[in-house]
Design a protein around this motif. Structure first.
Motif, PDB file in Angstrom:
ATOM      1  N   VAL A 347      -0.709  18.153  34.240  1.00  0.00           N
ATOM      2  CA  VAL A 347      -1.072  19.403  33.562  1.00  0.00           C
ATOM      3  C   VAL A 347      -2.414  19.235  32.866  1.00  0.00           C
ATOM      4  O   VAL A 347      -3.293  20.105  32.938  1.00  0.00           O
ATOM      5  CB  VAL A 347       0.025  19.813  32.558  1.00  0.00           C
ATOM      6  CG1 VAL A 347      -0.478  20.918  31.624  1.00  0.00           C
ATOM      7  CG2 VAL A 347       1.274  20.286  33.297  1.00  0.00           C
ATOM      8  N   ARG A 351      -6.440  21.067  33.648  1.00  0.00           N
ATOM      9  CA  ARG A 351      -6.651  21.971  32.512  1.00  0.00           C
ATOM     10  C   ARG A 351      -7.699  23.055  32.783  1.00  0.00           C
ATOM     11  O   ARG A 351      -7.686  24.104  32.141  1.00  0.00           O
ATOM     12  CB  ARG A 351      -7.071  21.170  31.279  1.00  0.00           C
ATOM     13  CG  ARG A 351      -8.440  20.522  31.399  1.00  0.00           C
ATOM     14  CD  ARG A 351      -8.718  19.525  30.292  1.00  0.00           C
ATOM     15  NE  ARG A 351     -10.057  18.963  30.395  1.00  0.00           N
ATOM     16  CZ  ARG A 351     -10.402  18.010  31.234  1.00  0.00           C
ATOM     17  NH1 ARG A 351      -9.491  17.515  32.060  1.00  0.00           N
ATOM     18  NH2 ARG A 351     -11.646  17.550  31.262  1.00  0.00           N
ATOM     19  N   TYR A 355      -4.580  28.615  37.120  1.00  0.00           N
ATOM     20  CA  TYR A 355      -3.123  28.765  37.192  1.00  0.00           C
ATOM     21  C   TYR A 355      -2.482  27.446  37.629  1.00  0.00           C
ATOM     22  O   TYR A 355      -2.932  26.813  38.577  1.00  0.00           O
ATOM     23  CB  TYR A 355      -2.746  29.863  38.194  1.00  0.00           C
ATOM     24  CG  TYR A 355      -3.448  31.171  37.940  1.00  0.00           C
ATOM     25  CD1 TYR A 355      -3.048  31.995  36.893  1.00  0.00           C
ATOM     26  CD2 TYR A 355      -4.526  31.555  38.722  1.00  0.00           C
ATOM     27  CE1 TYR A 355      -3.710  33.193  36.640  1.00  0.00           C
ATOM     28  CE2 TYR A 355      -5.195  32.752  38.479  1.00  0.00           C
ATOM     29  CZ  TYR A 355      -4.784  33.560  37.426  1.00  0.00           C
ATOM     30  OH  TYR A 355      -5.440  34.732  37.171  1.00  0.00           O
ATOM     31  N   GLN A 356      -1.428  27.072  36.910  1.00  0.00           N
ATOM     32  CA  GLN A 356      -0.637  25.890  37.259  1.00  0.00           C
ATOM     33  C   GLN A 356       0.780  26.349  37.578  1.00  0.00           C
ATOM     34  O   GLN A 356       1.472  26.892  36.712  1.00  0.00           O
ATOM     35  CB  GLN A 356      -0.633  24.893  36.107  1.00  0.00           C
ATOM     36  CG  GLN A 356      -2.013  24.385  35.729  1.00  0.00           C
ATOM     37  CD  GLN A 356      -1.997  23.574  34.459  1.00  0.00           C
ATOM     38  OE1 GLN A 356      -0.938  23.218  33.948  1.00  0.00           O
ATOM     39  NE2 GLN A 356      -3.177  23.265  33.940  1.00  0.00           N
ATOM     40  N   ARG A 372       1.941  28.369  34.346  1.00  0.00           N
ATOM     41  CA  ARG A 372       1.150  28.077  33.152  1.00  0.00           C
ATOM     42  C   ARG A 372      -0.262  28.618  33.383  1.00  0.00           C
ATOM     43  O   ARG A 372      -0.827  28.419  34.465  1.00  0.00           O
ATOM     44  CB  ARG A 372       1.064  26.569  32.894  1.00  0.00           C
ATOM     45  CG  ARG A 372       2.384  25.908  32.542  1.00  0.00           C
ATOM     46  CD  ARG A 372       2.219  24.395  32.542  1.00  0.00           C
ATOM     47  NE  ARG A 372       3.470  23.729  32.171  1.00  0.00           N
ATOM     48  CZ  ARG A 372       3.709  23.222  30.965  1.00  0.00           C
ATOM     49  NH1 ARG A 372       2.790  23.309  30.011  1.00  0.00           N
ATOM     50  NH2 ARG A 372       4.847  22.624  30.707  1.00  0.00           N
ATOM     51  N   ARG A 374      -4.336  28.761  32.143  1.00  0.00           N
ATOM     52  CA  ARG A 374      -5.306  27.845  31.557  1.00  0.00           C
ATOM     53  C   ARG A 374      -5.492  28.066  30.058  1.00  0.00           C
ATOM     54  O   ARG A 374      -5.802  27.127  29.312  1.00  0.00           O
ATOM     55  CB  ARG A 374      -6.651  28.021  32.278  1.00  0.00           C
ATOM     56  CG  ARG A 374      -7.753  27.097  31.819  1.00  0.00           C
ATOM     57  CD  ARG A 374      -8.985  27.276  32.689  1.00  0.00           C
ATOM     58  NE  ARG A 374      -9.464  28.656  32.674  1.00  0.00           N
ATOM     59  CZ  ARG A 374     -10.225  29.185  33.624  1.00  0.00           C
ATOM     60  NH1 ARG A 374     -10.570  28.464  34.669  1.00  0.00           N
ATOM     61  NH2 ARG A 374     -10.635  30.440  33.542  1.00  0.00           N
ATOM     62  N   GLY A 376      -3.319  28.553  27.846  1.00  0.00           N
ATOM     63  CA  GLY A 376      -2.203  28.072  27.052  1.00  0.00           C
ATOM     64  C   GLY A 376      -0.949  28.896  27.187  1.00  0.00           C
ATOM     65  O   GLY A 376       0.137  28.456  26.801  1.00  0.00           O
ATOM     66  N   ARG A 377      -1.021  30.093  27.729  1.00  0.00           N
ATOM     67  CA  ARG A 377       0.173  30.907  27.935  1.00  0.00           C
ATOM     68  C   ARG A 377       1.002  30.347  29.086  1.00  0.00           C
ATOM     69  O   ARG A 377       0.453  29.715  30.000  1.00  0.00           O
ATOM     70  CB  ARG A 377      -0.214  32.356  28.232  1.00  0.00           C
ATOM     71  CG  ARG A 377      -0.829  33.075  27.048  1.00  0.00           C
ATOM     72  CD  ARG A 377      -1.227  34.494  27.420  1.00  0.00           C
ATOM     73  NE  ARG A 377      -2.368  34.532  28.320  1.00  0.00           N
ATOM     74  CZ  ARG A 377      -2.793  35.647  28.924  1.00  0.00           C
ATOM     75  NH1 ARG A 377      -2.143  36.786  28.739  1.00  0.00           N
ATOM     76  NH2 ARG A 377      -3.847  35.614  29.697  1.00  0.00           N
ATOM     77  N   ARG A 378       2.295  30.599  29.025  1.00  0.00           N
ATOM     78  CA  ARG A 378       3.134  30.198  30.144  1.00  0.00           C
ATOM     79  C   ARG A 378       4.202  31.248  30.383  1.00  0.00           C
ATOM     80  O   ARG A 378       4.604  31.977  29.474  1.00  0.00           O
ATOM     81  CB  ARG A 378       3.753  28.827  29.916  1.00  0.00           C
ATOM     82  CG  ARG A 378       4.645  28.717  28.716  1.00  0.00           C
ATOM     83  CD  ARG A 378       5.160  27.291  28.622  1.00  0.00           C
ATOM     84  NE  ARG A 378       6.056  27.115  27.495  1.00  0.00           N
ATOM     85  CZ  ARG A 378       6.682  25.991  27.214  1.00  0.00           C
ATOM     86  NH1 ARG A 378       6.508  24.939  27.991  1.00  0.00           N
ATOM     87  NH2 ARG A 378       7.477  25.902  26.170  1.00  0.00           N
ATOM     88  N   PHE A 415       4.959  36.495  27.466  1.00  0.00           N
ATOM     89  CA  PHE A 415       4.245  35.239  27.395  1.00  0.00           C
ATOM     90  C   PHE A 415       4.521  34.568  26.064  1.00  0.00           C
ATOM     91  O   PHE A 415       4.735  35.227  25.036  1.00  0.00           O
ATOM     92  CB  PHE A 415       2.720  35.468  27.499  1.00  0.00           C
ATOM     93  CG  PHE A 415       2.252  35.678  28.898  1.00  0.00           C
ATOM     94  CD1 PHE A 415       2.403  34.692  29.844  1.00  0.00           C
ATOM     95  CD2 PHE A 415       1.642  36.858  29.256  1.00  0.00           C
ATOM     96  CE1 PHE A 415       1.932  34.856  31.134  1.00  0.00           C
ATOM     97  CE2 PHE A 415       1.173  37.049  30.528  1.00  0.00           C
ATOM     98  CZ  PHE A 415       1.320  36.049  31.473  1.00  0.00           C
ATOM     99  N   THR A 417       2.819  31.242  23.686  1.00  0.00           N
ATOM    100  CA  THR A 417       1.696  30.332  23.576  1.00  0.00           C
ATOM    101  C   THR A 417       2.213  28.965  23.136  1.00  0.00           C
ATOM    102  O   THR A 417       3.029  28.860  22.241  1.00  0.00           O
ATOM    103  CB  THR A 417       0.684  30.853  22.538  1.00  0.00           C
ATOM    104  OG1 THR A 417       0.261  32.160  22.944  1.00  0.00           O
ATOM    105  CG2 THR A 417      -0.521  29.938  22.447  1.00  0.00           C
ATOM    106  N   VAL A 418       1.752  27.943  23.823  1.00  0.00           N
ATOM    107  CA  VAL A 418       2.179  26.580  23.492  1.00  0.00           C
ATOM    108  C   VAL A 418       0.970  25.761  23.129  1.00  0.00           C
ATOM    109  O   VAL A 418      -0.148  26.102  23.456  1.00  0.00           O
ATOM    110  CB  VAL A 418       2.917  25.946  24.690  1.00  0.00           C
ATOM    111  CG1 VAL A 418       4.194  26.661  24.970  1.00  0.00           C
ATOM    112  CG2 VAL A 418       2.037  25.942  25.933  1.00  0.00           C
TER     113      VAL A 418
END
Length: 418
Positions: A347, A351, A355-356, A372, A374, A376-378, A415, A417-418
């Motif tokens: 991950v 960075r 999109y992940q 995920r 880029r 920080g939202r997932r 969403f 945020t992490v």
């Protein structure tokens, strides 16, 4: 801002080799992907605006540049001529003489005008080694160039339309110009001696800028040798300015090459030649984009748009299928498998990818994707087809955002945020 020379090499976008020479960078696969996306965007915008694309040689006889005026006014920046079969040929410093000849090769009526001719072509300038640096100043240049051949009464409208194309492209690319400049002639013999021609062209571009509502500054000594121009200036990380995009009005070369069109009165008339470049050289544009975005390019421009991350080797077949589905939708994706380290490490390594797509046992069993972004939202697990459709829509829109929240389904979890 970031230093594009350092970051471009760290991201494997481009590099140089002393055996190739200073100011002659080569493009690595990810850099070639980025460049291709940029070039296709520009070509699509030009087609939409009524441009026709051509190809022309990077060489021309010395006589061609004597006629255009480059040899006498720009010769110090050209490579020396090469003797070939009793003739002298030169690496071209500009595309405009070739386009003038292409126009001249056919007869034209006023009904065909404006005729918009575009090419993303190579040109070469004998820059001194002391001014070369990264992609910003090079000897082999690939220019997004175009020349509009039009009646005199059409020139202002064409110049204004070109300026608006530049503004749209900059919004899509996330480029923020530092200023607009009206580049005028200065003292010395660098410029074509034709006072009335300069007066007409300067008045035309001044009117275009005044009507655009853009703030601008006049700068003497910055014009092309054949005419004034509107220059869109950007700055690098050190605050050094350079010209990225330009609009020029040229009465000189149509006369030198004897260009004409048949008017409604049946007589021959001289066209005006409007030069314009939306993004300037590909090299300088990419240099600025690297510095502007720090490698976190808009989703439509990123070399890899989707990094697919299987949690373990068991999910690898599903991850590979997702990459193929991305390719079918025109999305650039690659698998970052467990052999590259822990999920957290992968991950972090991805960075800068927009999109992940994380695939664990639950996702693999249900054809789901945990996404995920880029920033920080997932997003919790959802059908892979829905995710790809939404990513595809964002990429097709060619904006600077990562997700169209308005298009998201209301029943989906929000969403976090992490």
């Amino acid at each position: 801002m970031h230093d594009h020379r350092r970051l471009g090499r760290e991201l494997d976008l481009f590099d140089t080799d002393p055996l190739i020479g200073a100011g002659l960078p080569y493009w690595l696969p990810d850099g070639a992907l980025l460049r291709h996306a940029l070039e296709e965007y520009v070509r699509a915008e030009e087609r939409r605006a009524g441009y026709r694309h051509v190809y022309s040689p990077v060489l021309g006889k010395r006589e061609l540049y004597e006629i255009s005026g480059h040899w006498s006014h720009y010769g110090e920046d050209m490579f020396p001529p090469m003797d070939v079969g009793g003739e002298q040929v030169v690496l071209r410093p500009s595309l405009c003489p070739h386009h003038a000849l292409i126009y001249r090769s056919r007869s034209h009526s006023y009904r065909e005008l404006p005729l918009r001719m575009a090419e993303l072509g190579g040109m070469y300038r004998s820059e001194l080694s002391g001014v070369l640096g990264g992609l910003n100043r090079v000897r082999a240049i690939h220019l997004n160039d175009a020349h509009i051949f039009c009646a005199p009464e059409q020139a202002a409208g064409e110049a204004a339309a070109a300026l608006e194309m530049i503004r749209r492209a900059h919004r899509a690319l996330g480029i923020r110009p530092v200023r607009h400049r009206l580049s005028l002639p200065g003292p010395g013999g660098k410029y074509v001696a034709a006072p009335e021609m300069w007066r007409r062209a300067t008045a035309l571009l001044t009117d275009v800028l005044d009507r655009s509502g853009l703030a601008y500054e006049a700068a003497e000594g910055e014009a092309a040798f054949y005419g004034p121009k509107i220059d869109v200036q950007v700055a690098d990380r050190a605050g050094r300015e350079s010209t990225l995009s330009t609009v020029q009005v040229d009465f000189h070369q149509p006369e030198r090459f004897g260009l004409h069109y048949t008017g409604p009165d049946g007589a021959r008339h001289r066209p005006v030649m409007v030069h314009r470049s939306i993004i300037g050289s590909v090299e300088r544009a990419v240099a600025h984009l690297i510095e502007q975005h720090g490698g976190a390019f808009p989703a439509w421009l990123a070399p890899t748009q989707v990094a697919v991350l299987p949690v373990s080797g068991a999910e690898l077949p599903q991850a590979e299928r997702l990459v193929r589905r991305c390719a079918d939708r025109g999305l650039r994706a690659e698998v970052a498998g467990p052999e590259r380290g822990s999920l957290g490490a992968r991950v972090r390594a991805a960075r800068l990818v927009p999109y992940q797509a994380v695939i664990g046992a639950r996702e693999a069993a249900g054809d789901l994707v945990a996404l995920r972004l880029r920033d920080g939202r997932r997003l919790g697990p959802r059908p892979a087809e829905d995710v790809l459709a939404l990513i595809g829509a964002v990429v097709a829109a060619r904006g600077t955002g990562l997700w169209d929240d308005a298009a998201d389904r209301p029943q989906d979890p929000p969403f976090t945020t992490v």
